[in-house]
Write an enzyme that holds these catalytic residues in place. Structure first.
Site, mmCIF file in Angstrom:
data_model
loop_
_atom_site.group_PDB
_atom_site.id
_atom_site.type_symbol
_atom_site.label_atom_id
_atom_site.label_comp_id
_atom_site.label_asym_id
_atom_site.label_seq_id
_atom_site.Cartn_x
_atom_site.Cartn_y
_atom_site.Cartn_z
ATOM 1 N N LYS A 1 17.160 7.444 -7.566
ATOM 2 C CA LYS A 1 16.467 6.456 -8.398
ATOM 3 C C LYS A 1 17.422 5.620 -9.247
ATOM 4 C CE LYS A 1 12.103 8.774 -8.530
ATOM 5 N NZ LYS A 1 11.407 7.649 -7.875
ATOM 6 N N GLY A 2 18.493 6.245 -9.743
ATOM 7 C CA GLY A 2 19.432 5.494 -10.564
ATOM 8 C C GLY A 2 20.128 4.415 -9.758
ATOM 9 N N ASN B 1 19.203 3.177 -6.899
ATOM 10 C CA ASN B 1 18.220 2.196 -6.438
ATOM 11 C C ASN B 1 17.957 1.141 -7.507
ATOM 12 O OD1 ASN B 1 17.930 3.559 -4.052
ATOM 13 N ND2 ASN B 1 15.890 4.378 -4.493
ATOM 14 N N ASN C 1 3.874 5.900 -13.048
ATOM 15 C CA ASN C 1 2.782 5.610 -12.108
ATOM 16 C C ASN C 1 1.578 6.467 -12.516
ATOM 17 O OD1 ASN C 1 3.140 8.188 -11.015
ATOM 18 N ND2 ASN C 1 4.324 7.468 -9.258
ATOM 19 N N GLY D 1 -1.305 -3.343 -9.020
ATOM 20 C CA GLY D 1 -0.478 -3.938 -10.068
ATOM 21 C C GLY D 1 -0.102 -2.947 -11.150
ATOM 22 N N ASP E 1 11.024 1.679 -8.104
ATOM 23 C CA ASP E 1 12.389 1.370 -8.552
ATOM 24 C C ASP E 1 12.608 -0.142 -8.636
ATOM 25 O OD1 ASP E 1 12.973 4.097 -8.626
ATOM 26 O OD2 ASP E 1 13.713 4.109 -6.570
HETATM 27 P P1 ADP Z 1 5.738 4.250 -7.519
HETATM 28 O O1 ADP Z 1 6.499 3.817 -6.296
HETATM 29 O O2 ADP Z 1 6.625 4.632 -8.652
HETATM 30 O O3 ADP Z 1 4.629 5.229 -7.263
HETATM 31 P P2 ADP Z 1 3.768 2.098 -7.512
HETATM 32 O O4 ADP Z 1 3.298 2.604 -6.207
HETATM 33 O O5 ADP Z 1 2.758 1.999 -8.616
HETATM 34 O O6 ADP Z 1 5.025 2.919 -8.066
HETATM 35 O O7 ADP Z 1 4.400 0.651 -7.240
HETATM 36 C C1 ADP Z 1 5.135 -0.055 -8.197
HETATM 37 C C2 ADP Z 1 4.762 -1.531 -8.145
HETATM 38 O O8 ADP Z 1 5.024 -2.063 -6.848
HETATM 39 C C3 ADP Z 1 3.284 -1.815 -8.405
HETATM 40 O O9 ADP Z 1 3.043 -1.958 -9.779
HETATM 41 C C4 ADP Z 1 3.071 -3.112 -7.645
HETATM 42 O O10 ADP Z 1 3.478 -4.222 -8.418
HETATM 43 C C5 ADP Z 1 4.017 -2.983 -6.461
HETATM 44 N N1 ADP Z 1 3.307 -2.455 -5.283
HETATM 45 C C6 ADP Z 1 3.296 -1.179 -4.838
HETATM 46 N N2 ADP Z 1 2.535 -1.035 -3.723
HETATM 47 C C7 ADP Z 1 2.060 -2.274 -3.450
HETATM 48 C C8 ADP Z 1 1.218 -2.828 -2.414
HETATM 49 N N3 ADP Z 1 0.692 -2.045 -1.441
HETATM 50 N N4 ADP Z 1 0.958 -4.153 -2.463
HETATM 51 C C9 ADP Z 1 1.455 -4.934 -3.429
HETATM 52 N N5 ADP Z 1 2.244 -4.485 -4.415
HETATM 53 C C10 ADP Z 1 2.549 -3.178 -4.439
#
Ligand code: ADP
Length: 312
Positions: free
Chosen positions: A44-45, A47, A188, A227, A259
């Site tokens: 993660k760092g 990235n 998240n 989002g 990331d």
């Molecule tokens: P993590 O990978 O830490 O679980 P998320 O899945 O919430 O985090 O994704 C981080 C950000 O990436 C979201 O806030 C959004 O802006 C974008 N994102 C993730 N998945 C999608 C998707 N399927 N379509 C559009 N944007 C996405």
């Protein structure tokens, strides 16, 4: 406040991602055959440092790799994106961190992380990197390196007037002193639920509001395709949580989306954006990252960013 030679300095992990595709996972005592091994730069760092640099940040990374081929691979990847590696230390006698990743037929990941050299990052490394940490507009942390290193670096950053962004990943308890410095805490939905514990609200705005009342200066809850929600700490007069839409994206591989989001957020905060504006930009970076396979290989340049969603 001294001069800010870096927009974003990341204090965090550096891993080689070792990926094998399988039809199914082995039961205990069983062996299954998988696809060819693919080795990718990750952690993660690293990235976040790469994602920030690719978007134009003057980025640095404080971390540790082992004295081995994976360490070399990671150094090359970081250097190719222009990340300042003056405080990426090579650790004799320790392997570089690795993530052993099996990918099932539905694209589902099972991951074992072996921290290796990352586990040796400590307050002495922070002391050696003091000038870099104090010279950053924003210092970004995750929890794949030992907490004493994170706490020491957060103290240095706070003392120098830098802004602290903490990604609670993987989820783990954090001391109140560290939480109180986060501006924002980025989580998240799973990480938010972990922090809030039993009886946590389901509604993302309510989650963000409750987290914002629990210590950090501000909070961002990311919601995948939906989002994010941004909330200021609940000082008297704090605004209600704000919903940030993500551009629509055809998701090929969501690895690294968080990331990319956090790195873009850090960059825009370093450039002086208000948190909701920085989150709008970050959502575009997160959306860009899901359109391509891999983590670092999926991170956008400014030209790759999709436009903001219509109507906002
Ligand atoms: P993590 O990978 O830490 O679980 P998320 O899945 O919430 O985090 O994704 C981080 C950000 O990436 C979201 O806030 C959004 O802006 C974008 N994102 C993730 N998945 C999608 C998707 N399927 N379509 C559009 N944007 C996405």
């Amino acid at each position: 406040m001294g001069t800010r030679d870096w927009d974003v300095v990341v204090v965090g992990s550096v891993n080689a991602d070792l990926v094998v595709g399988v039809d199914r996972r082995p039961a205990p005592g069983e062996t299954v055959l998988g696809s060819d091994l693919a080795t990718h730069p990750g952690g993660k760092g690293a990235n976040q440092a790469v994602a920030a640099a690719r978007l134009g940040a003057r980025a640095g990374l404080v971390g540790r790799v082992g004295d081995d081929g994976h360490g070399e691979l990671l150094r090359r990847a970081l250097a190719a994106d222009g990340v300042d590696l003056a405080h990426l230390v090579t650790t004799p006698g320790a392997p570089t961190g690795v993530a052993l990743i099996t990918v099932g037929p539905d694209g589902d990941n099972s991951i074992i992380v072996s921290p290796g050299a990352n586990a040796r990052l400590g307050p002495d490394d922070v002391a050696a990197a003091r000038a870099m940490i104090a010279g950053a507009s924003v210092v970004s942390f995750q929890l794949e390196v030992p907490l004493p290193a994170v706490e020491a670096a957060a103290r240095v950053a706070a003392g120098a007037g830098g802004r602290i962004v903490l990604n609670l990943s993987p989820p783990a308890p954090v001391p109140d002193e560290l939480l109180a410095r986060c501006d924002p805490l980025v989580v998240n939905e799973h990480e938010a639920a972990y922090l809030l514990g039993e009886g946590a609200p389901r509604d993302p705005r309510a989650m963000a509001a409750e987290l914002a009342g629990s210590g950090p200066r501000s909070v961002v809850v990311t919601l995948g395709a939906d989002g994010a929600v941004v909330a200021d700490g609940t000082a008297p007069g704090a605004a209600a949580p704000i919903r940030i839409a993500s551009p629509e994206a055809e998701a090929v591989d969501t690895t690294g989306a968080g990331d990319a989001f956090t790195a873009a957020l850090c960059l825009r905060l370093a450039r002086g954006d208000a948190l909701p504006d920085a989150a709008r930009y970050a959502a575009r970076a997160g959306a860009a990252a899901v359109r391509r396979a891999g983590a670092q290989s999926s991170f956008p340049t400014p030209d790759d960013l999709p436009p903001p969603p219509a109507g906002l």
